[in-house]
Motif scaffolding. Sequence first.
Motif, PDB file in Angstrom:
ATOM      1  N   ASP A 154       0.803  -1.231   0.000  1.00  0.00           N
ATOM      2  CA  ASP A 154       0.000   0.000   0.000  1.00  0.00           C
ATOM      3  C   ASP A 154       0.830   1.273   0.000  1.00  0.00           C
ATOM      4  OD1 ASP A 154      -2.479  -1.337  -0.058  1.00  0.00           O
ATOM      5  OD2 ASP A 154      -2.361  -1.685   2.104  1.00  0.00           O
ATOM      6  N   ARG A 155       2.002   1.226  -0.613  1.00  0.00           N
ATOM      7  CA  ARG A 155       2.796   2.453  -0.754  1.00  0.00           C
ATOM      8  C   ARG A 155       3.618   2.393  -2.036  1.00  0.00           C
ATOM      9  NH1 ARG A 155       5.928  -0.502   3.116  1.00  0.00           N
ATOM     10  NH2 ARG A 155       8.144  -0.401   2.676  1.00  0.00           N
ATOM     11  N   TRP A 156       3.977   3.569  -2.505  1.00  0.00           N
ATOM     12  CA  TRP A 156       4.810   3.684  -3.700  1.00  0.00           C
ATOM     13  C   TRP A 156       6.263   3.460  -3.337  1.00  0.00           C
ATOM     14  CZ3 TRP A 156       2.905   3.282  -8.296  1.00  0.00           C
ATOM     15  CH2 TRP A 156       1.584   3.646  -8.517  1.00  0.00           C
ATOM     16  N   LEU A 157       6.992   2.812  -4.232  1.00  0.00           N
ATOM     17  CA  LEU A 157       8.385   2.471  -3.995  1.00  0.00           C
ATOM     18  C   LEU A 157       9.279   3.126  -5.040  1.00  0.00           C
ATOM     19  CD1 LEU A 157       7.881  -1.361  -3.419  1.00  0.00           C
ATOM     20  CD2 LEU A 157       7.942   0.448  -1.690  1.00  0.00           C
ATOM     21  N   THR A 158      10.429   3.574  -4.596  1.00  0.00           N
ATOM     22  CA  THR A 158      11.420   4.194  -5.470  1.00  0.00           C
ATOM     23  C   THR A 158      12.549   3.205  -5.714  1.00  0.00           C
ATOM     24  OG1 THR A 158      10.856   6.419  -4.749  1.00  0.00           O
ATOM     25  CG2 THR A 158      13.079   6.101  -5.634  1.00  0.00           C
TER      26      THR A 158
END
Length: 166
Positions: A154-158
Motif C-alpha cells: 500500500d505504498r509507492w516504492l522508489t
Amino acid sequence: MADPAIIRAARADDHEVILAIVNDAILNTTAWYDHEPWTAERVAEWHTAKLADGWPVLVADVANDVAGFGSFGPFRARQAYAGTAEHSVYVSSTYRGHGYGRQLLEALIDLARSRGLHTLVGGVDSENAGSLAFHRALGFEEAGRLREVGRKFDRWLTLVFMQKLL
C-alpha cells in the motif's frame, strides 16, 4: 562469517530453497517488486531459461544448505546493451549478515568480467539501506533513481539503480 560457503552453479535440487528465499522476499520485503508468490514450476522454468540463454545462477552452499542465490542476465534486450547485465542476489533470512551475499556478488562480478561484460547494474529499493550499503562496499555507485515506479504494501516504492563498471 560462521561457516565458509562454496559458491557453485545452482542445481535442480536447489529449487526448493530458492523458492523459499524468493517467496520470503516477495511476501515480506520490498527487495522483490512482485506480489504473487512463485511456484516450484516457475523456479524450474526460470532456472532452465537462464541456463538456456547462457546466464549463470549461483548458490552459496553452506554445509550442504543453500544460504542464498545470485544471477545476472540481460539489462535490456537490444544489442547495444549487450555489454551490460543486471544482477540479483538474495540470501535466506537465516544466513543474512554472514558475508554470503558478498561472496555471491563477488563471484558474479568475476564471472561477468571473465565474460567480457562492461558493467553490472542492480535495482535496489530506496528504503533498503542494507542492500545499498552492500552494493557501495563492493564498488557500486548510485546511477539513478526512478521515483515511485513500484507499488507494494500500500505504498509507492522508489527504485535505485546501482552500477559497477567492470
